[in-house]
Design a protein around this motif. Sequence first.
Motif, short mmCIF file in Angstrom:
data_model
loop_
_atom_site.label_atom_id
_atom_site.label_comp_id
_atom_site.label_asym_id
_atom_site.label_seq_id
_atom_site.Cartn_x
_atom_site.Cartn_y
_atom_site.Cartn_z
N ASN A 5 0.78 -1.24 0.00
CA ASN A 5 0.00 0.00 0.00
C ASN A 5 0.81 1.29 0.00
OD1 ASN A 5 -2.29 -1.68 0.22
ND2 ASN A 5 -2.22 -1.59 2.45
N GLU A 6 2.11 1.22 0.11
CA GLU A 6 2.95 2.41 0.08
C GLU A 6 3.48 2.63 -1.33
OE1 GLU A 6 6.64 4.36 2.68
OE2 GLU A 6 6.30 2.20 2.77
N PRO A 7 3.44 3.88 -1.84
CA PRO A 7 3.00 5.13 -1.23
C PRO A 7 1.49 5.34 -1.37
CG PRO A 7 3.81 5.57 -3.43
CD PRO A 7 4.01 4.08 -3.19
N GLY A 8 1.00 6.35 -0.72
CA GLY A 8 -0.39 6.77 -0.89
C GLY A 8 -1.31 6.33 0.21
N ARG A 9 -1.16 5.08 0.67
CA ARG A 9 -1.99 4.58 1.77
C ARG A 9 -1.09 3.89 2.81
NH1 ARG A 9 -5.61 3.49 -2.74
NH2 ARG A 9 -7.47 4.80 -2.53
N THR A 10 0.02 4.54 3.12
CA THR A 10 1.00 3.96 4.03
C THR A 10 0.44 3.80 5.43
OG1 THR A 10 2.69 5.08 2.70
CG2 THR A 10 3.41 4.15 4.77
N GLU A 11 -0.61 4.54 5.75
CA GLU A 11 -1.24 4.35 7.07
C GLU A 11 -1.93 2.98 7.15
OE1 GLU A 11 -4.35 6.56 4.56
OE2 GLU A 11 -2.16 6.51 4.81
N TRP A 12 -2.20 2.35 6.02
CA TRP A 12 -2.76 1.00 6.00
C TRP A 12 -1.67 -0.04 6.25
CZ3 TRP A 12 -6.81 0.25 1.51
CH2 TRP A 12 -7.75 1.29 1.54
N GLU A 13 -0.55 0.16 5.57
CA GLU A 13 0.63 -0.71 5.70
C GLU A 13 1.74 -0.04 4.93
OE1 GLU A 13 1.92 -2.91 7.79
OE2 GLU A 13 0.61 -4.59 7.24
N GLY A 14 3.00 -0.37 5.22
CA GLY A 14 4.12 0.20 4.49
C GLY A 14 5.22 -0.83 4.36
N PHE A 15 6.26 -0.50 3.61
CA PHE A 15 7.32 -1.47 3.37
C PHE A 15 8.05 -1.87 4.65
CE2 PHE A 15 6.76 0.12 -0.98
CZ PHE A 15 6.71 -1.10 -1.65
N ALA A 16 8.27 -0.93 5.55
CA ALA A 16 8.98 -1.27 6.79
C ALA A 16 8.17 -2.25 7.62
CB ALA A 16 9.29 0.00 7.58
N SER A 17 6.90 -1.94 7.86
CA SER A 17 6.07 -2.81 8.71
C SER A 17 5.75 -4.13 8.03
CB SER A 17 4.78 -2.09 9.12
OG SER A 17 4.06 -1.63 7.98
N ALA A 18 5.45 -4.10 6.73
CA ALA A 18 5.09 -5.33 6.01
C ALA A 18 6.26 -6.30 5.97
CB ALA A 18 4.62 -5.01 4.60
N THR A 19 7.46 -5.80 5.67
CA THR A 19 8.59 -6.72 5.56
C THR A 19 9.04 -7.22 6.92
OG1 THR A 19 10.19 -4.89 5.45
CG2 THR A 19 9.36 -5.75 3.36
N ARG A 20 8.86 -6.42 7.96
CA ARG A 20 9.16 -6.89 9.31
C ARG A 20 8.18 -8.00 9.70
NH1 ARG A 20 12.26 -8.77 12.93
NH2 ARG A 20 11.64 -8.41 15.08
N GLY A 65 4.54 4.75 -11.92
CA GLY A 65 4.06 4.12 -10.70
C GLY A 65 5.07 3.15 -10.12
N LEU A 66 5.74 2.39 -10.98
CA LEU A 66 6.77 1.47 -10.51
C LEU A 66 7.94 2.23 -9.90
CD1 LEU A 66 7.92 -1.41 -10.30
CD2 LEU A 66 8.78 -1.15 -12.64
N LYS A 67 8.34 3.31 -10.52
CA LYS A 67 9.44 4.11 -9.98
C LYS A 67 9.08 4.69 -8.61
CE LYS A 67 11.65 5.50 -14.32
NZ LYS A 67 11.93 6.65 -15.24
N ALA A 68 7.82 5.09 -8.45
CA ALA A 68 7.38 5.63 -7.15
C ALA A 68 7.47 4.57 -6.07
CB ALA A 68 5.95 6.17 -7.27
N LYS A 69 7.06 3.33 -6.40
CA LYS A 69 7.17 2.21 -5.46
C LYS A 69 8.62 2.00 -5.05
CE LYS A 69 3.15 -0.26 -5.22
NZ LYS A 69 2.57 -0.90 -4.04
N ARG A 70 9.48 1.89 -6.04
CA ARG A 70 10.88 1.59 -5.75
C ARG A 70 11.52 2.70 -4.92
NH1 ARG A 70 12.44 -0.88 -11.75
NH2 ARG A 70 11.84 -3.05 -11.28
N ALA A 71 11.14 3.94 -5.19
CA ALA A 71 11.74 5.06 -4.47
C ALA A 71 11.39 5.01 -2.98
CB ALA A 71 11.29 6.38 -5.09
#
Length: 449
Positions: free
Chosen positions: A68-83, A109-115
């Motif tokens: 869900n990151e970016p845009g809805r990171t309050e739902w989940e994000g890369f740090a919390s999901a991968t942990r 959109g892919l570049k935004a995810k990777r960033a």
Amino acid sequence: MTEHALVVRARRALTPEGERPVSVVIDDGRITEVLTGDDAPVQAERELRLAEDEVLLPGLVDSHVHVNEPGRTEWEGFASATRAAALGGVTTLVDMPLNSVPPTTSIEGLKAKRAVAEGKLAVDVGFWGGAVPENSGAGTTGILSDLWAEGVFGFKAFLSPSGVEEFGHLSPEQLYTAATAIHAFGGRLIVHAEDPAVLDSAPAASGRDYADFLASRPDEAEHAAIALVIDTARRTGVRAHILHLSSASALPLIAQARQEGVPLTVESCPHYLTLAAEEVPAGDTSYKCCPPIRDSANRDLLWRALQDGLIDCVVSDHSPSTPDLKDLDTGDFGTAWGGVSGLQVGLSAMWTEARSRGIALAEVVRWMSAEPARVAGVPGKGSIAPGLDADLTVFAPEETVRVEARSLAHRNPVSAYDGADLFGRVRRTVLRGSDIGPESTDGRMITRG
């Protein structure tokens, strides 16, 4: 004698050759050798010896996660999901192209995810692309080939509304156009298969009774949509994959397609295989997902299909949101966001159910490691074998675990497994030969092999 970087010694290890005692030799993050016996003569800088009650597993591969990151990171994000993934024994995940903003339906959109993922990953992460009306019509499918060239693992499409405005669903004609284009460059089409006409004709969901919600997403919706996917794959030759199968009514269609040689694979999820509609408490919207959790008789048929090979793999479809969107205060299944948060608990949930059915741990692990790696095309993952990444999970299968939603690493404390007593604890996860700790950020962004 050559000195190696690490040797992992286990009385019980699940390898492609079966369960056996091994010494796993690791250099430069990869498995160099898998020697028979946990006392094989190996000289190494470091040694990890498993306890008597532990089993060495390959790191799991979860090819269906909504970060869900970016845009809805309050739902989940890369740090919390991968942990959460690491704590659940998952060392590789593939992120779905929604519900982030922007979605992964273009190079931008892919570049935004990777960033935004950079520097946040505890495990390795790949990305699916999305097939939507904007890139699946006449003259627009070059966007799909560009994404494929950038290393996405395939393309997700919805046949009914996705629940978010920025990721539209495909008509049958658009599905055919996208499938034709994807087949031309050798890609993979993965489909959320529910038929919109069937859904529109079903009674609307509302209120706290789960049976009413279940009636709003009937088996026929999956059956009709899967028939369309099969017909599209038959006509175009595209490699097609059915996401999160919940209805056993479609199994005969799938079996027939396989007999015909249609290039079709199928996944299901822990919540469809471990939970049952008749057990959902009134108003407990943590169980709401689409397609829905069906009854125990249906669940039994899904298990039989898994054992028979009609269902290829088991992945989480981790689809979280903030607690307010689940309408936990009103318990209204009609208005609550649909999605089960299960990334961290999937292995224990599956093993608990499998154990009760007399199914071996090795089968569960294969369905959750080697098979999703194969189906999604994730390179170097999913098995304890020479040449593959040294991604390992140390699992205590007989230790019991009480799930507490507030203690999970998911960003939000909502789980259909809250309060469940499960068998199996992940005690350690290893990514390319290094322990994944609480602050680890050694995960990499991976691309299609």
